[in-house]
Design a protein around this motif. Structure first.
Motif, PDB file in Angstrom:
ATOM      1  N   HIS A 117       0.827  -1.210   0.000  1.00 26.87           N
ATOM      2  CA  HIS A 117       0.000   0.000   0.000  1.00 26.87           C
ATOM      3  C   HIS A 117       0.863   1.263   0.000  1.00 26.87           C
ATOM      4  CE1 HIS A 117       1.097  -1.181   4.045  1.00 26.87           C
ATOM      5  NE2 HIS A 117       0.988   0.079   4.414  1.00 26.87           N
ATOM      6  N   ARG A 118       2.083   1.170   0.515  1.00 33.23           N
ATOM      7  CA  ARG A 118       2.944   2.360   0.634  1.00 33.23           C
ATOM      8  C   ARG A 118       3.965   2.303  -0.496  1.00 33.23           C
ATOM      9  NH1 ARG A 118       2.590   5.157   4.988  1.00 33.23           N
ATOM     10  NH2 ARG A 118       1.946   3.395   6.247  1.00 33.23           N
ATOM     11  N   PRO A 140      -2.271  -3.881  -1.937  1.00 28.14           N
ATOM     12  CA  PRO A 140      -2.544  -3.258  -0.638  1.00 28.14           C
ATOM     13  C   PRO A 140      -3.012  -4.207   0.456  1.00 28.14           C
ATOM     14  CG  PRO A 140      -4.382  -2.904  -2.108  1.00 28.14           C
ATOM     15  CD  PRO A 140      -3.354  -3.672  -2.903  1.00 28.14           C
ATOM     16  N   VAL A 190      -1.908  -6.682   3.208  1.00 32.90           N
ATOM     17  CA  VAL A 190      -0.623  -6.879   3.881  1.00 32.90           C
ATOM     18  C   VAL A 190      -0.030  -8.253   3.542  1.00 32.90           C
ATOM     19  CG1 VAL A 190       0.472  -7.225   6.138  1.00 32.90           C
ATOM     20  CG2 VAL A 190      -1.041  -5.266   5.763  1.00 32.90           C
ATOM     21  N   GLY A 220       6.570  -4.515   5.004  1.00 33.24           N
ATOM     22  CA  GLY A 220       6.613  -3.801   6.279  1.00 33.24           C
ATOM     23  C   GLY A 220       6.805  -4.778   7.421  1.00 33.24           C
ATOM     24  N   ASP A 221       7.096  -4.250   8.584  1.00 29.29           N
ATOM     25  CA  ASP A 221       7.308  -5.117   9.747  1.00 29.29           C
ATOM     26  C   ASP A 221       6.081  -5.984  10.033  1.00 29.29           C
ATOM     27  OD1 ASP A 221       7.101  -2.093  10.276  1.00 29.29           O
ATOM     28  OD2 ASP A 221       6.027  -2.916  11.993  1.00 29.29           O
ATOM     29  N   ALA A 222       4.894  -5.460   9.725  1.00 31.59           N
ATOM     30  CA  ALA A 222       3.679  -6.236  10.002  1.00 31.59           C
ATOM     31  C   ALA A 222       3.606  -7.503   9.156  1.00 31.59           C
ATOM     32  CB  ALA A 222       2.434  -5.383   9.766  1.00 31.59           C
ATOM     33  N   ASN A 277       9.325   0.329  10.206  1.00 32.48           N
ATOM     34  CA  ASN A 277       9.045   1.693  10.671  1.00 32.48           C
ATOM     35  C   ASN A 277       8.298   1.666  12.006  1.00 32.48           C
ATOM     36  OD1 ASN A 277       6.408   1.053  10.044  1.00 32.48           O
ATOM     37  ND2 ASN A 277       6.250   2.415   8.286  1.00 32.48           N
ATOM     38  N   TYR A 294       5.585   0.724  13.153  1.00 29.46           N
ATOM     39  CA  TYR A 294       4.134   0.785  13.318  1.00 29.46           C
ATOM     40  C   TYR A 294       3.387   0.002  12.252  1.00 29.46           C
ATOM     41  CZ  TYR A 294       4.906   4.002  17.007  1.00 29.46           C
ATOM     42  OH  TYR A 294       5.322   4.520  18.201  1.00 29.46           O
ATOM     43  N   SER A 295       2.284  -0.556  12.685  1.00 29.18           N
ATOM     44  CA  SER A 295       1.281  -1.065  11.771  1.00 29.18           C
ATOM     45  C   SER A 295       0.049  -0.217  12.074  1.00 29.18           C
ATOM     46  CB  SER A 295       1.014  -2.540  12.064  1.00 29.18           C
ATOM     47  OG  SER A 295      -0.149  -2.964  11.370  1.00 29.18           O
ATOM     48  N   HIS A 342      -0.501   7.204   9.029  1.00 29.39           N
ATOM     49  CA  HIS A 342      -0.479   5.954   8.257  1.00 29.39           C
ATOM     50  C   HIS A 342      -1.078   6.153   6.872  1.00 29.39           C
ATOM     51  CE1 HIS A 342      -1.247   1.853   6.985  1.00 29.39           C
ATOM     52  NE2 HIS A 342      -2.538   2.102   6.952  1.00 29.39           N
ATOM     53  N   GLU A 401      -7.354  -5.789  14.803  1.00 32.20           N
ATOM     54  CA  GLU A 401      -6.116  -5.056  14.512  1.00 32.20           C
ATOM     55  C   GLU A 401      -6.384  -3.613  14.889  1.00 32.20           C
ATOM     56  OE1 GLU A 401      -5.768  -6.035  10.372  1.00 32.20           O
ATOM     57  OE2 GLU A 401      -5.199  -8.096  10.814  1.00 32.20           O
ATOM     58  N   ILE A 425      -0.937  -8.796  12.669  1.00 35.92           N
ATOM     59  CA  ILE A 425      -1.524  -8.820  11.321  1.00 35.92           C
ATOM     60  C   ILE A 425      -1.418 -10.257  10.816  1.00 35.92           C
ATOM     61  CG2 ILE A 425      -1.574  -7.667   9.067  1.00 35.92           C
ATOM     62  CD1 ILE A 425      -2.016  -5.841  11.544  1.00 35.92           C
ATOM     63  N   GLU A 481      -4.451 -12.813  10.073  1.00 33.19           N
ATOM     64  CA  GLU A 481      -5.881 -13.058  10.167  1.00 33.19           C
ATOM     65  C   GLU A 481      -6.239 -14.526  10.296  1.00 33.19           C
ATOM     66  OE1 GLU A 481      -4.399 -11.069   7.990  1.00 33.19           O
ATOM     67  OE2 GLU A 481      -5.131  -9.059   8.505  1.00 33.19           O
ATOM     68  N   PHE A 492      -9.807  -8.470   4.259  1.00 31.55           N
ATOM     69  CA  PHE A 492      -8.786  -9.054   5.127  1.00 31.55           C
ATOM     70  C   PHE A 492      -9.226 -10.429   5.625  1.00 31.55           C
ATOM     71  CE2 PHE A 492      -7.891  -4.346   6.325  1.00 31.55           C
ATOM     72  CZ  PHE A 492      -7.495  -4.107   5.020  1.00 31.55           C
TER      73      PHE A 492
HETATM   74  C1  LIG Z   1      -4.374  -8.685   5.263  1.00 31.98           C
HETATM   75  C2  LIG Z   1      -4.509  -7.284   5.708  1.00 31.98           C
HETATM   76  N1  LIG Z   1      -4.789  -7.025   6.991  1.00 31.98           N
HETATM   77  C3  LIG Z   1      -4.894  -5.747   7.404  1.00 31.98           C
HETATM   78  C4  LIG Z   1      -4.723  -4.713   6.539  1.00 31.98           C
HETATM   79  C5  LIG Z   1      -4.862  -3.254   7.005  1.00 31.98           C
HETATM   80  N2  LIG Z   1      -3.573  -2.600   6.960  1.00 31.98           N
HETATM   81  C6  LIG Z   1      -3.204  -1.822   5.922  1.00 31.98           C
HETATM   82  S1  LIG Z   1      -1.656  -1.254   6.088  1.00 31.98           S
HETATM   83  C7  LIG Z   1      -1.466  -2.003   7.558  1.00 31.98           C
HETATM   84  C8  LIG Z   1      -0.185  -1.860   8.319  1.00 31.98           C
HETATM   85  C9  LIG Z   1       0.911  -2.554   7.681  1.00 31.98           C
HETATM   86  O1  LIG Z   1       2.072  -2.279   8.383  1.00 31.98           O
HETATM   87  P1  LIG Z   1       3.460  -2.558   7.734  1.00 31.98           P
HETATM   88  O2  LIG Z   1       3.385  -3.806   6.903  1.00 31.98           O
HETATM   89  O3  LIG Z   1       4.465  -2.556   8.806  1.00 31.98           O
HETATM   90  O4  LIG Z   1       3.672  -1.369   6.705  1.00 31.98           O
HETATM   91  P2  LIG Z   1       3.654   0.199   6.958  1.00 31.98           P
HETATM   92  O5  LIG Z   1       2.246   0.662   6.821  1.00 31.98           O
HETATM   93  O6  LIG Z   1       4.216   0.440   8.304  1.00 31.98           O
HETATM   94  O7  LIG Z   1       4.490   0.761   5.868  1.00 31.98           O
HETATM   95  C10 LIG Z   1      -2.605  -2.712   7.901  1.00 31.98           C
HETATM   96  C11 LIG Z   1      -2.765  -3.484   9.142  1.00 31.98           C
HETATM   97  C12 LIG Z   1      -4.459  -5.031   5.199  1.00 31.98           C
HETATM   98  N3  LIG Z   1      -4.312  -4.077   4.261  1.00 31.98           N
HETATM   99  N4  LIG Z   1      -4.339  -6.306   4.820  1.00 31.98           N
END
Ligand SMILES: Cc1ncc(C[n+]2csc(CCOP(=O)(O)OP(=O)(O)O)c2C)c(N)n1
Lengths: 320, 368
Positions: A64-65, A113, A115, A143-145, A173, A175-176, A241, B40, B69, B71, B97
């Protein structure tokens, strides 16, 4: 500016990305960019340091970023802005908006987008490229998430099992959305996760362009020879975010924490470094900023002038 | 023009559906200490669009489980907790999600009662939000109720009005089965009077929100609001039609629909999701087989066209069914004259004014 000096090239690229995103932030309130935007202001060194060591045929997947990854990999700026404006000249004709930037010609395969959703795709292109013996590497920005999702582990296991030319680049970074890493994962080095899947890894300061570039160079070359790698890059997202604003006042992170990262600004830090090394003068930086801002403004104008797509265009390409 | 929600207790405060859902969840959790929340960002400043706001403050933060994160794993954990006697309430910011967790939802949540020959219960609520508008695009704005509704063992509900939503989420929490709650982001903003304290609305299917003899419209979620607006326009022109808010997709209670169609002779369904293989297809097919001889016209289904949801406001023109198109379709089905139809249509469009296509229509904000 000498193009063969990677330092100037990277400096320029970071500045360009910063100006694009700052301009998005500034103009978002006009409500003409009608899609969610996830800015990576403050994280430019990770995208630029990694993409600078790639060949143009190498591949990148993002999330997404994705603005910085798209631009660093050589994606077309006009097409990116038109996509964010929902216009016909957008890189996918307005179908996706900011979260779906791609430019396959530049090796920017896709931004997804959901995750971690693009991690297995990156692993798959690496599998295909290995079959073809074409020497290409795929970078999977995550991302860390993403380390929390099962599909990361499934992909890493498979990549190591098959010796795939893929680099997993984790931009940590902290944060999620609003949730700190400490509230999502136990305390342990994130590189241990890679180690558990027998990936080679390096951990460097993601705000230090040279450190990132050097680590990326190692990772990409190691992966090219069939050992998948994992890079852990510590960095920080300055703005909210999703959206153009700063959000330190809403309570999920402290102003102090923000400030400690703010002074590690990868762009400012590199600019100083280059000035001290005598590679860059204040005057030439200012000149560069002017030139790039003009390019950015022109891209916005291009996007604004591009027509909205017609509804029937949405029906195209459902099937190949 | 009045909001279709039946009048609540006099003097009940007017709140939006997002807040109503939060109040319903809080009431349910207060009454039963086994209720725990997973999500989340369950306690982050956004609190899942405000739908979980301050719940932890009232019931204790240990009952708010922050979810990595992950699911599939976490929904599996919530199912496991439910097997052991907790009432798990999972919330996801977007329906999409949940796709990462379909394995747990469709295999375990939906089947555990069955495969244990009734020994196990899975009191689980899975709230998922449909994120329409503002360019959310192909992977953040799908309305995927049909996927969940396809599977026996799940209940699927789609509230459209604030007080109803409050009572239905409470009923969902109290239900001993896995209940999927599909919440449309644009319904979250709609307001109406909502009774304070404990409200319980049984999950028993469609409810009539407009009466008329010309035609039966069965709509889901946000589309109910568009259908009501269309019905009001038609009624004003002298052609009242019936609008049923489906509310509960599964188990599907067809009786009130068949009853209505038996009177009107015509059925129009309006889905929030894709038209093909959608909820409307099931309803039209069942109604046709049950009362074929009472139909005066072939049933018509409205829903999203056969391509993914695009981001650009240029591309979504005409993508979503709206009141004007519903009124036109209904008018044509009833054989009204073109002049009448376009008059109704124009009035609706004029009332809508120049609200951009990608933001919710303030029309649906009360109080009325
Ligand atoms: C499967 C899924 N769960 C939840 C989300 C909602 N969501 C969008 S961005 C995000 C945070 C992701 O964090 P990270 O991967 O660390 O990337 P950052 O935004 O910090 O760049 C979440 C939880 C999603 N897009 N997809």
């Amino acid at each position: 500016m000498a193009e063969n000096d990677y330092r100037l090239r990277c400096m320029r690229q970071m500045l360009r990305i910063r100006l694009v995103e700052e301009t998005i932030a500034e103009r978002y309130a006009e409500q003409e960019m009608r899609c969610p935007v996830h800015l990576s202001v403050g994280q430019e060194a990770t995208a630029v340091g990694v993409c600078d060591v790639l060949q143009s045929e190498d591949r990148v997947f993002s999330s997404h970023r994705s603005h910085a990854h798209y631009l660093a990999k050589g994606g077309n700026l006009n097409a990116m802005m038109a996509e964010i404006y929902g216009k016909r000249d957008g890189c996918i004709g307005g179908r996706g908006g900011s979260m779906h930037l791609m430019d396959p010609e530049a090796g920017m395969m896709a931004s997804i987008p959901i995750v971690a959703s693009s991690i297995p795709l990156a692993t798959g292109t690496a599998l295909s490229d290995k079959f073809d013996g074409n020497g290409k590497v795929t970078v999977s920005f995550l991302g860390d998430a993403c380390l929390e999702e099962g599909v990361f582990h499934e992909s890493a296991n498979f990549a190591r099992l098959r010796g795939l030319p893929v680099v997993y680049v984790c931009e940590n970074n902290l944060y999620s959305v609003y949730t700190n890493l400490a509230d999502r994962q136990p305390e342990r080095p994130l590189t241990d996760v890679a180690k558990a899947h027998a990936l080679e890894s390096r951990h460097v300061d993601g705000n230090d362009l040279d450190a990132v570039r050097e680590a990326a160079s190692w990772a990409v070359e190691t992966s090219r020879t069939g050992t998948p790698t994992f890079l852990l890059l510590d960095t920080y997202r300055w703005r909210e975010h999703c959206g153009p604003n700063f959000d330190n006042h809403i309570g999920y992170r402290t102003e102090e924490e923000f400030q400690t990262w703010r002074v590690r600004d990868p762009l400012e830090r590199y600019r100083k470094q280059l000035e001290e090394a005598g590679v860059l003068s204040a005057g030439s930086y200012a000149e560069l900023e002017r030139t790039l801002q003009a390019e950015v403004d022109a891209a916005f104008t291009f996007a604004i002038n591009s027509p909205l797509p017609e509804p029937n265009e949405a029906r195209a390409h459902v099937y190949a | 023009m009045s909001m279709p929600e039946p009048a609540s207790a006099a003097g009940a405060p007017v709140i939006n559906m997002g807040t109503a859902i939060r109040d319903g969840l809080l009431e349910a959790a207060r009454r039963d200490p086994s209720v725990i929340f997973f999500g989340e960002g369950v306690e982050d400043p956004g609190a899942l669009f405000g739908t979980l706001k301050d719940i932890g403050k009232h019931i204790g933060h240990d009952r708010m489980i922050e979810m990595p994160i992950a699911e599939n794993g976490l929904i599996g954990v919530a199912i496991g907790a439910a097997l052991a006697g907790k009432r798990s309430v999972v919330t996801l910011q977007r329906v999409e999600f949940a796709l990462l967790a379909l394995e747990q939802i469709l295999n375990n949540a939906a089947k555990m009662h069955y495969v244990s020959r009734g020994n196990h219960k899975v009191p689980l609520v899975l709230r998922m939000i449909v994120g329409r508008g503002w360019g959310q695009g192909p992977e953040h704005s799908q309305s995927l109720e049909a996927i969940f509704a396809h599977v026996p063992g799940l209940k699927v509900i789609m509230p459209a009005f604030a007080e109803d939503a409050k009572g239905m989420v409470t009923a969902a929490v109290e239900d001993d089965n896995p209940v999927v709650v599909i919440e449309h982001r644009w319904s979250h903003y709609t307001t109406s009077a909502v009774a304070e304290g404990y409200v319980h609305r049984p999950l028993d299917g469609p409810r009539t929100v407009r009466q008329g003899d010309g035609l039966t419209i069965v709509a889901t979620s946000y589309m109910t609001l568009e259908a009501v607006r269309a019905a009001d326009g038609l009624a004003e022109a002298g052609y009242p039609v019936e609008v049923l808010d489906l509310r509960v997709v599964r188990p599907l209670n067809l009786d009130p629909i068949v009853e209505s169609v038996a009177r009107t002779g015509r059925l129009l369904t309006v889905d929030t999701g894709f038209r093909m293989f959608g909820i409307g297809a099931e309803i039209a097919s069942e109604v046709t087989s049950r009362c074929f001889d009472l139909l005066e016209a072939a049933p018509v289904r409205m829903g999203l066209p056969d391509h993914p949801t695009p981001s650009s406001r240029g591309l979504v023109r005409g993508f979503y069914p709206d009141a004007a198109r519903i009124a036109r379709t209904a008018g044509e089905m009833m054989g009204l004259e073109e002049a009448t139809i376009s008059q109704v249509e124009e009035k609706i469009l004029a009332d809508r004014g120049d609200v951009p296509i990608d933001v919710p229509d303030p029309f649906f904000k009360g109080p009325f």
